[in-house]
Design a protein around this motif. Structure first.
Motif, PDB file in Angstrom:
ATOM      1  N   GLY A   1       0.817  -1.209   0.000  1.00 22.23           N
ATOM      2  CA  GLY A   1       0.000   0.000   0.000  1.00 22.23           C
ATOM      3  C   GLY A   1       0.851   1.260   0.000  1.00 22.23           C
ATOM      4  N   TYR A   2       1.909   1.245   0.788  1.00 19.56           N
ATOM      5  CA  TYR A   2       2.812   2.405   0.809  1.00 19.56           C
ATOM      6  C   TYR A   2       3.545   2.551  -0.524  1.00 19.56           C
ATOM      7  N   ILE A   3       3.927   1.428  -1.116  1.00 16.20           N
ATOM      8  CA  ILE A   3       4.606   1.468  -2.421  1.00 16.20           C
ATOM      9  C   ILE A   3       3.671   2.033  -3.486  1.00 16.20           C
ATOM     10  N   VAL A   4       2.437   1.531  -3.534  1.00 21.23           N
ATOM     11  CA  VAL A   4       1.473   2.009  -4.532  1.00 21.23           C
ATOM     12  C   VAL A   4       1.147   3.484  -4.297  1.00 21.23           C
ATOM     13  N   ALA A   5       1.001   3.884  -3.041  1.00 25.21           N
ATOM     14  CA  ALA A   5       0.719   5.300  -2.742  1.00 25.21           C
ATOM     15  C   ALA A   5       1.851   6.193  -3.244  1.00 25.21           C
ATOM     16  N   ALA A   6       3.078   5.783  -3.001  1.00 24.03           N
ATOM     17  CA  ALA A   6       4.226   6.576  -3.468  1.00 24.03           C
ATOM     18  C   ALA A   6       4.290   6.589  -4.990  1.00 24.03           C
TER      19      ALA A   6
ATOM     20  N   VAL B   1      -4.356  17.097 -15.885  1.00 22.11           N
ATOM     21  CA  VAL B   1      -4.593  17.435 -14.480  1.00 22.11           C
ATOM     22  C   VAL B   1      -5.675  16.538 -13.896  1.00 22.11           C
ATOM     23  N   ASP B   2      -6.700  16.209 -14.669  1.00 17.93           N
ATOM     24  CA  ASP B   2      -7.768  15.342 -14.174  1.00 17.93           C
ATOM     25  C   ASP B   2      -7.232  13.963 -13.796  1.00 17.93           C
ATOM     26  N   VAL B   3      -6.348  13.438 -14.600  1.00 20.81           N
ATOM     27  CA  VAL B   3      -5.752  12.131 -14.313  1.00 20.81           C
ATOM     28  C   VAL B   3      -4.829  12.243 -13.094  1.00 20.81           C
ATOM     29  N   ALA B   4      -4.101  13.351 -12.994  1.00 23.06           N
ATOM     30  CA  ALA B   4      -3.214  13.569 -11.848  1.00 23.06           C
ATOM     31  C   ALA B   4      -4.021  13.617 -10.551  1.00 23.06           C
ATOM     32  N   VAL B   5      -5.142  14.309 -10.569  1.00 26.16           N
ATOM     33  CA  VAL B   5      -5.997  14.389  -9.373  1.00 26.16           C
ATOM     34  C   VAL B   5      -6.538  13.010  -9.031  1.00 26.16           C
ATOM     35  N   ARG B   6      -6.971  12.269 -10.029  1.00 19.65           N
ATOM     36  CA  ARG B   6      -7.470  10.910  -9.799  1.00 19.65           C
ATOM     37  C   ARG B   6      -6.383  10.037  -9.175  1.00 19.65           C
ATOM     38  N   ASP B   7      -5.167  10.147  -9.704  1.00 21.29           N
ATOM     39  CA  ASP B   7      -4.066   9.348  -9.166  1.00 21.29           C
ATOM     40  C   ASP B   7      -3.734   9.744  -7.731  1.00 21.29           C
ATOM     41  N   LEU B   8      -3.846  11.023  -7.411  1.00 21.22           N
ATOM     42  CA  LEU B   8      -3.609  11.457  -6.019  1.00 21.22           C
ATOM     43  C   LEU B   8      -4.686  10.912  -5.080  1.00 21.22           C
ATOM     44  N   VAL B   9      -5.925  10.881  -5.548  1.00 20.88           N
ATOM     45  CA  VAL B   9      -7.005  10.295  -4.730  1.00 20.88           C
ATOM     46  C   VAL B   9      -6.747   8.808  -4.526  1.00 20.88           C
ATOM     47  N   MET B  10      -6.321   8.115  -5.585  1.00 16.46           N
ATOM     48  CA  MET B  10      -5.996   6.694  -5.440  1.00 16.46           C
ATOM     49  C   MET B  10      -4.797   6.503  -4.516  1.00 16.46           C
ATOM     50  N   ALA B  11      -3.834   7.425  -4.552  1.00 10.95           N
ATOM     51  CA  ALA B  11      -2.670   7.336  -3.658  1.00 10.95           C
ATOM     52  C   ALA B  11      -3.113   7.444  -2.200  1.00 10.95           C
TER      53      ALA B  11
ATOM     54  N   SER C   1      -6.021   6.612  -1.067  1.00  7.20           N
ATOM     55  CA  SER C   1      -6.714   5.347  -0.775  1.00  7.20           C
ATOM     56  C   SER C   1      -5.731   4.220  -0.499  1.00  7.20           C
ATOM     57  N   ALA C   2      -4.657   4.150  -1.264  1.00  2.00           N
ATOM     58  CA  ALA C   2      -3.643   3.116  -1.038  1.00  2.00           C
ATOM     59  C   ALA C   2      -2.957   3.320   0.310  1.00  2.00           C
ATOM     60  N   PHE C   3      -2.711   4.571   0.665  1.00  2.00           N
ATOM     61  CA  PHE C   3      -2.110   4.878   1.969  1.00  2.00           C
ATOM     62  C   PHE C   3      -3.048   4.440   3.095  1.00  2.00           C
ATOM     63  N   VAL C   4      -4.336   4.743   2.954  1.00  2.00           N
ATOM     64  CA  VAL C   4      -5.319   4.335   3.965  1.00  2.00           C
ATOM     65  C   VAL C   4      -5.369   2.810   4.071  1.00  2.00           C
ATOM     66  N   MET C   5      -5.333   2.120   2.934  1.00  2.00           N
ATOM     67  CA  MET C   5      -5.330   0.664   2.956  1.00  2.00           C
ATOM     68  C   MET C   5      -4.125   0.131   3.731  1.00  2.00           C
ATOM     69  N   ALA C   6      -2.968   0.732   3.506  1.00  2.91           N
ATOM     70  CA  ALA C   6      -1.759   0.305   4.216  1.00  2.91           C
ATOM     71  C   ALA C   6      -1.910   0.509   5.716  1.00  2.91           C
ATOM     72  N   ARG C   7      -2.503   1.614   6.109  1.00  2.00           N
ATOM     73  CA  ARG C   7      -2.718   1.878   7.544  1.00  2.00           C
ATOM     74  C   ARG C   7      -3.713   0.885   8.143  1.00  2.00           C
ATOM     75  N   ILE C   8      -4.784   0.591   7.409  1.00  4.15           N
ATOM     76  CA  ILE C   8      -5.775  -0.381   7.903  1.00  4.15           C
ATOM     77  C   ILE C   8      -5.147  -1.774   7.980  1.00  4.15           C
ATOM     78  N   ALA C   9      -4.252  -2.099   7.051  1.00  5.41           N
ATOM     79  CA  ALA C   9      -3.597  -3.411   7.055  1.00  5.41           C
ATOM     80  C   ALA C   9      -2.884  -3.656   8.374  1.00  5.41           C
ATOM     81  N   LYS C  10      -2.335  -2.617   8.934  1.00  6.34           N
ATOM     82  CA  LYS C  10      -1.629  -2.750  10.216  1.00  6.34           C
ATOM     83  C   LYS C  10      -2.595  -3.185  11.321  1.00  6.34           C
TER      84      LYS C  10
END
Length: 127
Positions: A82-87, A103-113, A115-124
């Protein structure tokens, strides 16, 4: 008892995020070889492409391999993955912002980043 209820309530969101970040990077990575979903080279900023020591198509195939590996890491080790995907998604978004064309794709990718960070935190918590 409260911690157990909190942990139980996080299992479904965790699984949804985990499998999203397994499937999407693997599919996007594999598509770098076929360009069925998108012509990926178009997202490569020309100023960045000019600095590459190899053709853009070859670079995107390397990106595809990295994305496939990232998806597999999420499957096996969701917290680290999750941390790797977020980065990775943050890095992609920043490169897209260089040319300020997608810019629209960049914003989407930041939102997904995020989400990946949150997933990594929940995994813990749930792993």
């Amino acid at each position: 008892m409260e911690n157990k209820n909190t942990e139980q309530s996080l299992i479904l969101p965790f699984r949804l995020l985990k499998y999203t970040f397994v499937i999407v990077p693997i599919v996007a990575g594999a598509d770098k070889f076929t360009n069925l979903l998108a012509h990926w080279e178009q997202y490569l900023d020309p100023s960045l492409a000019a600095m590459l020591p190899l053709p853009g198509a070859t670079f995107m195939k390397i990106v595809g391999v990295i994305e496939i590996i990232a998806g597999i890491i999420v499957l096996k080790k969701p917290q680290a993955g999750g941390y790797i995907v977020a980065a990775w998604l943050t890095l992609i978004a920043l490169t897209l912002l260089v040319g300020f064309e997608y810019v629209d794709v960049a914003v989407r990718d930041l939102v997904m980043a995020v989400s990946a960070f949150v997933m990594a935190r929940i995994a813990k918590i749930v792993s």
